[in-house]
Scaffold this motif. Structure first.
Motif, mmCIF file in Angstrom:
data_model
loop_
_atom_site.group_PDB
_atom_site.id
_atom_site.type_symbol
_atom_site.label_atom_id
_atom_site.label_comp_id
_atom_site.label_asym_id
_atom_site.label_seq_id
_atom_site.Cartn_x
_atom_site.Cartn_y
_atom_site.Cartn_z
ATOM 1 N N ASN A 192 11.719 -15.681 -17.453
ATOM 2 C CA ASN A 192 10.360 -15.184 -17.250
ATOM 3 C C ASN A 192 10.339 -13.700 -16.919
ATOM 4 N N LEU A 193 11.423 -13.218 -16.326
ATOM 5 C CA LEU A 193 11.530 -11.801 -16.018
ATOM 6 C C LEU A 193 12.109 -11.000 -17.178
ATOM 7 N N LEU A 194 13.122 -11.560 -17.828
ATOM 8 C CA LEU A 194 13.895 -10.809 -18.810
ATOM 9 C C LEU A 194 13.253 -10.764 -20.189
ATOM 10 N N ASN A 195 12.352 -11.688 -20.495
ATOM 11 C CA ASN A 195 11.806 -11.772 -21.856
ATOM 12 C C ASN A 195 10.330 -11.421 -21.949
ATOM 13 N N VAL A 196 9.813 -10.734 -20.938
ATOM 14 C CA VAL A 196 8.381 -10.434 -20.942
ATOM 15 C C VAL A 196 8.075 -9.177 -21.747
ATOM 16 N N TYR A 197 8.868 -8.157 -21.576
ATOM 17 C CA TYR A 197 8.568 -6.842 -22.123
ATOM 18 C C TYR A 197 9.710 -6.348 -23.003
ATOM 19 N N PRO A 198 9.403 -5.476 -23.977
ATOM 20 C CA PRO A 198 10.488 -4.749 -24.639
ATOM 21 C C PRO A 198 11.268 -3.934 -23.606
ATOM 22 N N PHE A 199 10.533 -3.410 -22.624
ATOM 23 C CA PHE A 199 11.141 -2.768 -21.457
ATOM 24 C C PHE A 199 10.997 -3.733 -20.290
ATOM 25 N N LYS A 200 12.113 -4.120 -19.724
ATOM 26 C CA LYS A 200 12.083 -5.227 -18.760
ATOM 27 C C LYS A 200 11.580 -4.829 -17.372
ATOM 28 N N TRP A 201 11.723 -3.561 -17.020
ATOM 29 C CA TRP A 201 11.433 -3.181 -15.649
ATOM 30 C C TRP A 201 9.987 -3.446 -15.199
ATOM 31 N N PRO A 202 8.951 -3.379 -16.076
ATOM 32 C CA PRO A 202 7.596 -3.667 -15.587
ATOM 33 C C PRO A 202 7.453 -5.073 -15.003
ATOM 34 N N ALA A 203 8.225 -6.037 -15.524
ATOM 35 C CA ALA A 203 8.140 -7.401 -14.988
ATOM 36 C C ALA A 203 8.615 -7.444 -13.541
ATOM 37 N N LEU A 204 9.694 -6.707 -13.256
ATOM 38 C CA LEU A 204 10.189 -6.664 -11.881
ATOM 39 C C LEU A 204 9.282 -5.813 -10.995
ATOM 40 N N MET A 205 8.755 -4.726 -11.549
ATOM 41 C CA MET A 205 7.848 -3.882 -10.776
ATOM 42 C C MET A 205 6.616 -4.673 -10.333
ATOM 43 N N SER A 206 6.130 -5.548 -11.191
ATOM 44 C CA SER A 206 4.998 -6.393 -10.830
ATOM 45 C C SER A 206 5.334 -7.264 -9.621
ATOM 46 N N LYS A 207 6.518 -7.887 -9.664
ATOM 47 C CA LYS A 207 6.956 -8.719 -8.539
ATOM 48 C C LYS A 207 7.092 -7.881 -7.268
ATOM 49 N N TYR A 208 7.672 -6.709 -7.434
ATOM 50 C CA TYR A 208 7.894 -5.821 -6.284
ATOM 51 C C TYR A 208 6.569 -5.410 -5.644
ATOM 52 N N LEU A 209 5.594 -5.063 -6.459
ATOM 53 C CA LEU A 209 4.288 -4.663 -5.929
ATOM 54 C C LEU A 209 3.616 -5.803 -5.174
ATOM 55 N N VAL A 210 3.724 -7.012 -5.716
ATOM 56 C CA VAL A 210 3.146 -8.167 -5.028
ATOM 57 C C VAL A 210 3.820 -8.363 -3.668
ATOM 58 N N LEU A 211 5.142 -8.219 -3.650
ATOM 59 C CA LEU A 211 5.883 -8.400 -2.403
ATOM 60 C C LEU A 211 5.506 -7.357 -1.349
ATOM 61 N N ILE A 212 5.402 -6.086 -1.763
ATOM 62 C CA ILE A 212 5.101 -5.064 -0.759
ATOM 63 C C ILE A 212 3.647 -5.154 -0.282
ATOM 64 N N VAL A 213 2.747 -5.613 -1.148
ATOM 65 C CA VAL A 213 1.366 -5.819 -0.699
ATOM 66 C C VAL A 213 1.322 -6.948 0.337
ATOM 67 N N LEU A 214 2.061 -8.012 0.069
ATOM 68 C CA LEU A 214 2.146 -9.101 1.053
ATOM 69 C C LEU A 214 2.808 -8.619 2.338
ATOM 70 N N GLY A 215 3.831 -7.768 2.194
ATOM 71 C CA GLY A 215 4.474 -7.195 3.371
ATOM 72 C C GLY A 215 3.507 -6.349 4.172
ATOM 73 N N GLY A 216 2.642 -5.597 3.469
ATOM 74 C CA GLY A 216 1.631 -4.810 4.160
ATOM 75 C C GLY A 216 0.632 -5.685 4.895
ATOM 76 N N LEU A 217 0.244 -6.798 4.271
ATOM 77 C CA LEU A 217 -0.666 -7.746 4.921
ATOM 78 C C LEU A 217 -0.017 -8.338 6.169
ATOM 79 N N SER A 218 1.251 -8.710 6.046
ATOM 80 C CA SER A 218 1.982 -9.274 7.169
ATOM 81 C C SER A 218 2.074 -8.285 8.327
ATOM 82 N N THR A 219 2.371 -7.029 8.010
ATOM 83 C CA THR A 219 2.467 -5.992 9.036
ATOM 84 C C THR A 219 1.116 -5.756 9.702
ATOM 85 N N LEU A 220 0.065 -5.755 8.901
ATOM 86 C CA LEU A 220 -1.278 -5.546 9.448
ATOM 87 C C LEU A 220 -1.650 -6.648 10.426
ATOM 88 N N ILE A 221 -1.348 -7.888 10.076
ATOM 89 C CA ILE A 221 -1.635 -9.007 10.973
ATOM 90 C C ILE A 221 -0.859 -8.862 12.271
#
Length: 248
Positions: free
Chosen positions: A83-112
């Motif tokens: 699901n990560l490796l076959n999404v894009y001709p360039f693979k990094w956007p798939a991981l960047m999407s996951k990373y952004l979701v994680l850091i947003v959740l991390g920001g929510l956790s820190t805010l709480i």
């Protein structure tokens, strides 16, 4: 698939994983435990606040290791990271999407954890200002950006045990480097940035004393440069990665 669609897909996937609830329940439970104890504890108010922030700094590397390990394991079980490796001709956007979701959740956790603590403590006694707590929130969030990227690499390239194990080791460094053991070297350890930055901010705000740490300017520069390089190198590495099992 457009990057926006990747983000939407990753957000929807949160419903089937415990990652979202970990980011919400862990800080909420910790908040309730500390506020309940501090309501009856005779400890100095300023030390209560420093102790609470210290616990967050110590816990963050472990939580980063656990959460990124869960993410990597879920992707592996879903089909050897296809699901990560076959999404894009360039693979990094798939991981960047996951990373952004994680850091947003991390920001929510820190805010709480941080702003929730301020709201609770301010009902009991006089505390540091809300501005200081927002500054602490920003520091903790900023310092977490490298940790998430680093542990994503460890979880994908090696295993969940490596990510969690190094997270525990980093937590020990945080606990040690808040003392004199970190003097002269803390800036070179990303996991120790948060404890030094937050303690300096709290001391200056609470006591009006300027902390003369000769490594503070270097620490600020390194935290910015290393975080940007770390995230960039993660994406470059992932672009040529073919999956852990295919490498073995």
């Amino acid at each position: 698939m457009k990057f926006k669609n990747l983000l939407i897909t990753d957000i929807i996937k949160l419903k089937s994983t415990p990652v979202l609830w970990l980011h919400v329940l862990v800080p909420a439970l910790g908040l309730m435990v500390f506020l309940s104890y501090y309501a009856v504890s005779p400890m100095d108010v300023f030390m209560k606040q420093k102790t609470y922030i210290t616990v967050i700094c110590v816990a963050f590397p472990i939580l980063s290791g656990v959460i990124t390990a869960m993410f990597a394991e879920a992707e592996d079980q879903a089909g050897n990271y296809r699901n990560l490796l076959n999404v894009y001709p360039f693979k990094w956007p798939a991981l960047m999407s996951k990373y952004l979701v994680l850091i947003v959740l991390g920001g929510l956790s820190t805010l709480i954890a941080v702003i929730g603590f301020y709201l609770g403590m301010s009902q009991m006694t006089e505390t540091l200002t809300i501005g200081t707590y927002f500054a602490l929130n920003g520091i903790l969030f900023g310092c977490s950006l490298f940790l998430y990227a680093f542990h994503l690499f460890l979880s994908l390239r090696f295993s969940k045990s490596v990510s969690v194990g190094i997270g525990i080791f980093e937590a020990l460094i945080v606990a040690l480097f808040r003392t004199g053991m970190g003097d002269g070297r803390w800036a070179y350890f990303p996991c120790a940035w948060s404890i030094r930055f937050t303690w300096t901010t709290m001391t200056q705000s609470g006591k009006g004393v300027m902390i003369q740490d000769p490594m503070m300017p270097l620490g600020i520069v390194l935290s910015i440069v290393v975080t940007i390089l770390g995230v960039g190198l993660l994406m470059v590495w992932f672009s040529s990665w073919e999956g852990r099992k295919s490498e073995e």
